[in-house]
Design a protein around this motif. Structure first.
Motif, PDB file in Angstrom:
ATOM      1  N   UNK A   1      -5.375 -15.547 -49.667  1.00  0.00           N
ATOM      2  CA  UNK A   1      -5.539 -14.446 -50.615  1.00  0.00           C
ATOM      3  C   UNK A   1      -5.775 -14.942 -52.029  1.00  0.00           C
ATOM      4  N   UNK A   2      -6.785 -14.382 -52.691  1.00  0.00           N
ATOM      5  CA  UNK A   2      -7.113 -14.758 -54.058  1.00  0.00           C
ATOM      6  C   UNK A   2      -8.120 -15.886 -54.170  1.00  0.00           C
ATOM      7  N   UNK A   3      -8.346 -16.607 -53.076  1.00  0.00           N
ATOM      8  CA  UNK A   3      -9.268 -17.740 -53.103  1.00  0.00           C
ATOM      9  C   UNK A   3     -10.721 -17.275 -53.106  1.00  0.00           C
ATOM     10  N   UNK A   4     -11.622 -18.206 -53.400  1.00  0.00           N
ATOM     11  CA  UNK A   4     -13.066 -17.975 -53.288  1.00  0.00           C
ATOM     12  C   UNK A   4     -13.573 -18.760 -52.086  1.00  0.00           C
ATOM     13  N   UNK A   5     -14.269 -18.100 -51.179  1.00  0.00           N
ATOM     14  CA  UNK A   5     -14.882 -18.810 -50.065  1.00  0.00           C
ATOM     15  C   UNK A   5     -16.197 -19.415 -50.533  1.00  0.00           C
ATOM     16  N   UNK A   6     -16.690 -20.415 -49.796  1.00  0.00           N
ATOM     17  CA  UNK A   6     -17.957 -21.052 -50.146  1.00  0.00           C
ATOM     18  C   UNK A   6     -19.106 -20.048 -50.009  1.00  0.00           C
ATOM     19  N   UNK A   7     -19.198 -19.437 -48.875  1.00  0.00           N
ATOM     20  CA  UNK A   7     -20.139 -18.347 -48.614  1.00  0.00           C
ATOM     21  C   UNK A   7     -19.416 -17.307 -47.778  1.00  0.00           C
ATOM     22  N   UNK A   8     -19.896 -16.100 -47.795  1.00  0.00           N
ATOM     23  CA  UNK A   8     -19.211 -15.040 -47.062  1.00  0.00           C
ATOM     24  C   UNK A   8     -19.100 -15.354 -45.575  1.00  0.00           C
ATOM     25  N   UNK A   9     -20.136 -15.983 -45.015  1.00  0.00           N
ATOM     26  CA  UNK A   9     -20.126 -16.286 -43.591  1.00  0.00           C
ATOM     27  C   UNK A   9     -19.804 -17.750 -43.303  1.00  0.00           C
ATOM     28  N   UNK A  10     -19.482 -18.489 -44.341  1.00  0.00           N
ATOM     29  CA  UNK A  10     -19.177 -19.917 -44.183  1.00  0.00           C
ATOM     30  C   UNK A  10     -18.091 -20.299 -45.180  1.00  0.00           C
ATOM     31  N   UNK A  11     -16.824 -20.073 -44.817  1.00  0.00           N
ATOM     32  CA  UNK A  11     -15.727 -20.307 -45.763  1.00  0.00           C
ATOM     33  C   UNK A  11     -15.692 -21.710 -46.346  1.00  0.00           C
TER      34      UNK A  11
END
Length: 409
Positions: free
Chosen positions: A192-202
């Motif tokens: 929670x609160x983090x930023x994933x690399x891409x929506x379909x590729x964390x």
């Protein structure tokens, strides 16, 4: 983005039509590779030449070291006519091949470095704007899906060039901050609160989060400590880039609280299944926390880096030294005495001597040659030794910053 991750992303980008993320860097130059004299580092530059050179020069400027002219010229010589930079091109005397993939990350890092050195970077900034995606972000290469890391490093480049990132809009009217918000995870639940690399590729969450915290703040790779975050370490619902930056920093603070470092999973096929400490992303996290005003939360990982990162930096070279220098700078630590290691000397030793040191060496050589011809009662060998000590003392004592050059980039 760590050196390994950056090289890995470029490797896959060059190998696939998708032109996006991950693989592994070459640990050393191949036997046929002739290393350019102005380039920092000895590893194969195919996937990270421009990136590591940019970080090296930016780190030197940050601590008041004036880079060697040949090092800056090497970097500017990598630029293509369009204004974009590839990850690396071996023959800069020739025009860029039309099929050579250009690299948004390398270009953005080069812009931040060259702008700090007083270079004109309008052409490169223009190229970055021309390849902005409809969602407001950037992918690793033009045409690739937007990701948090690439979008963030381009935001830093825009800011370094004097632009307002929030006013740089895609044809669809989206800003880079609009794109970053799509990678931000809501509070609660896993990461929670983090930023994933891409929506379909964390991807590696710590990596993308550390980058995106700075991007959401509108900042580049070099920052100073921000005012204390009044929200502390409470994750809150966020609809703005500023709120998302806070939440990202909260995620990092939580992830670092137990051990003081982030971890990276084993590479596919590795015989050791254990997670390993992630030095580079821990350094980036320290920068993000300090910038967000969570200096207290940055102390433990900073101390861990001071105690453990020297061997990692020595093994991985210029970009690794630069990341540690950025962490020291952001948190107010001394990069010349970082857990007993002189990061500045370490970085300088990976490439051509900075201008002050090289100029002093030239003058000392002239003086030594002149004095060796005089009847002073001392042999030429003695004067040579004196000259060496003189060079060493002068080279270590003078640090300068800035380099002005009216070159269109």
């Amino acid at each position: 983005m760590t050196t390994v991750r950056r090289s890995a992303a470029a490797a896959l980008a060059a190998a696939s039509a998708v032109l996006c993320v991950a693989a592994a860097p070459s640990p050393s130059p191949s036997p046929s590779t002739v290393m350019p004299s102005g380039l920092y580092g000895t590893g194969d530059p195919t996937y990270d030449g421009v990136w590591r050179q940019s970080l090296a020069l930016l780190a030197q400027d940050t601590v008041g070291v004036k880079p060697a002219v040949q090092a800056v010229d090497w970097l500017t010589g990598q630029q293509c006519e369009s204004g974009g930079f590839p990850s690396y091109r071996a023959d800069a005397a020739k025009a860029c091949d039309a099929k050579l993939p250009l690299d948004s990350n390398a270009t953005a890092a080069a812009v931040q470095s060259l702008a700090a050195l007083g270079e004109t970077v309008d052409k490169s900034v223009g190229w970055l704007k021309s390849v902005q995606n409809a969602d407001g972000g950037w992918g690793y290469n033009p045409g690739g899906a937007s990701d948090a890391n690439s979008t963030s490093v381009v935001i830093g480049a825009l800011a370094a060039a004097g632009d307002k990132p929030g006013e740089v809009k895609s044809k669809g009217g989206k800003t880079p901050y609009d794109a970053l918000l799509t990678f931000a995870k809501p509070c609660g639940g896993k990461d929670g609160g983090a930023f994933v690399y891409q929506q379909k590729s964390p991807g590696l969450i710590g990596d993308s989060t550390a980058a995106a915290v700075l991007g959401a703040q509108g900042k580049g790779l070099v920052v100073t400590a921000g005012a204390k975050d009044a929200k502390g370490t409470v994750c809150e619902a966020a609809t703005t880039a500023e709120g998302a930056a806070h939440n990202g920093a909260v995620y990092l603070a939580t992830a670092l609280a137990k051990t003081g470092h982030l971890v990276t999973p084993p590479m596919p096929g590795a015989t050791d299944p254990a997670e390993k400490p992630d030095f580079g992303n821990t350094a980036d996290a320290v920068v993000a926390l300090a910038s967000q005003g969570l200096g207290e939360q940055a102390k433990k990982p900073l101390t861990w880096l001071e105690q453990n990162a020297a061997a990692w930096a020595k093994e991985n070279g210029p970009a690794a030294y630069a990341q540690l220098i950025f962490a020291a700078h952001a948190s107010g630590a001394d990069p010349k005495s970082f857990g007993g290691t002189d990061l500045v000397a370490g970085l300088n030793g990976t490439g051509p001597a900075p201008q002050a040191a090289s100029e002093a060496a030239s003058e000392a050589k002239k003086d030594s040659e002149k004095d060796s011809g005089k009847d002073s009662g001392l042999g030429a060998g003695v004067w040579w030794i004196i000259g060496v000590f003189f060079v060493a003392s002068v080279g270590a004592g003078f640090l300068f910053s800035g380099r002005k050059k009216n070159q269109q980039l």
